[in-house]
Design an enzyme around this catalytic site. Structure first.
Site, mmCIF file in Angstrom:
data_model
loop_
_atom_site.group_PDB
_atom_site.id
_atom_site.type_symbol
_atom_site.label_atom_id
_atom_site.label_comp_id
_atom_site.label_asym_id
_atom_site.label_seq_id
_atom_site.Cartn_x
_atom_site.Cartn_y
_atom_site.Cartn_z
ATOM 1 N N GLU A 181 0.329 -7.743 8.462
ATOM 2 C CA GLU A 181 0.624 -6.305 8.470
ATOM 3 C C GLU A 181 1.657 -5.932 7.423
ATOM 4 O OE1 GLU A 181 -1.237 -4.122 10.373
ATOM 5 O OE2 GLU A 181 -2.295 -6.031 10.646
ATOM 6 N N ARG A 226 -2.513 -9.000 -20.645
ATOM 7 C CA ARG A 226 -3.308 -8.683 -21.838
ATOM 8 C C ARG A 226 -2.516 -7.872 -22.860
ATOM 9 N NH1 ARG A 226 -5.530 -3.661 -21.972
ATOM 10 N NH2 ARG A 226 -7.409 -4.180 -23.136
ATOM 11 N N PRO A 230 0.819 -1.220 0.000
ATOM 12 C CA PRO A 230 0.000 0.000 0.000
ATOM 13 C C PRO A 230 0.853 1.270 0.000
ATOM 14 C CG PRO A 230 -0.327 -1.262 2.047
ATOM 15 C CD PRO A 230 0.525 -2.087 1.158
ATOM 16 N N ASP A 265 -8.021 1.463 -26.062
ATOM 17 C CA ASP A 265 -8.095 1.327 -24.613
ATOM 18 C C ASP A 265 -8.094 2.699 -23.958
ATOM 19 O OD1 ASP A 265 -8.075 -1.380 -24.395
ATOM 20 O OD2 ASP A 265 -5.993 -1.556 -23.755
#
Ligand code: JFT
Length: 237
Positions: free
Chosen positions: A113, A151, A86, A166
């Protein structure tokens, strides 16, 4: 290309790579997915992979020795090793494009954590987050990254033209799509799309992309290189 996950939940992560377009890409030999489980490298009878944090605090931290052995079992000279975290830099289509050219991508998914900092210090070529929100672990983030990268591997999508349109291909969002029936719940498909006038359709779609980007993603719109035609399209009523 090969993408390996390092994860305590290999079946869960590989479930996301084993259907639809990525399943077909694997069957066609264009891409391979694998997973190694750090628990298989644990040293004790309880197969411990985590321990309490130095300095105190809540939760558990993944042990560097066990995770390191798992990584050593999977990486080679040619591997690019990315950690999900994160606190990482924001993953974007630019990363997806670059990483789709690597021969071997290793995606490290932590849990609890987090992971002992020394593992990333030792192994990480990149540390990325998929967005400013908090998940319970790195698995979903790694599956998202693998999907975005895979992809773009040549041949994985049927027609390479579909990549040009896209969202993000040229810094603009995509135009809206419609299919039959021509009217549904009183909502009609825009007339121009049924006109067969390919030039008019191209201009309409370009205008829709410009308007959507300006309205919903002013950050992207500010950076988008606009052509003279774009300026004209935006001046039309
Ligand atoms: C969450 C994550 C990403 C990304 C890796 C590892 C443990 C749980 C956690 C939650 C809050 C604070 C750890 C992870 C992510 C994202 C990635 C881990 N956790 N510390 N959450 N949200 N966007 N990428 Cl390892």
């Amino acid at each position: 290309m090969k993408i390996d996950f390092v994860t305590l939940f290999p079946e869960t992560v590989l479930a996301w790579t084993d259907f639809s377009i990525l399943r077909r890409a694997q069957d066609a030999g264009l891409i391979q997915f694998g997973a190694v489980n750090p628990r298989d490298f644990a040293k004790d009878a309880h197969r411990t992979v985590d321990d309490s944090p130095y300095g105190g605090g809540p939760g558990m931290v993944m042990k560097p020795d066990v995770l390191g052995e798992a990584l050593d079992s999977v990486h080679t000279e040619d591997s690019f090793i990315a950690f999900t975290d994160p606190s990482g830099e924001l993953f974007s289509q630019r990363h997806a494009r670059e990483w789709s050219k690597k021969s071997h991508l290793v995606l490290v998914c932590g849990h609890y954590e987090g992971i002992d900092q020394r593992v990333a210090d030792e192994y990480a070529d990149a540390i990325v987050s998929i967005g400013d929100f908090v998940l319970t672990g790195g698995e979903l983030a790694a599956a998202v990254i693998a999907d975005a990268v895979a992809r773009l591997v040549p041949g994985v999508l049927g027609s390479p033209e579909s990549l040009d349109e896209d969202a993000f291909a040229d810094g603009l969002l995509s135009y809206p799509q419609y299919t039959r029936p021509p009217e549904w719940k009183g909502r009609r498909v825009p007339e121009v799309l049924q006109s067969g006038d390919h030039e008019a359709i191209r201009r309409w779609r370009r205008k829709q992309r410009l308007l959507a980007t300006r309205a919903r993603r002013p950050d992207l719109f500010a950076k988008a290189p606009l052509t003279d035609e774009d300026i004209d399209l935006l001046r039309e009523r």
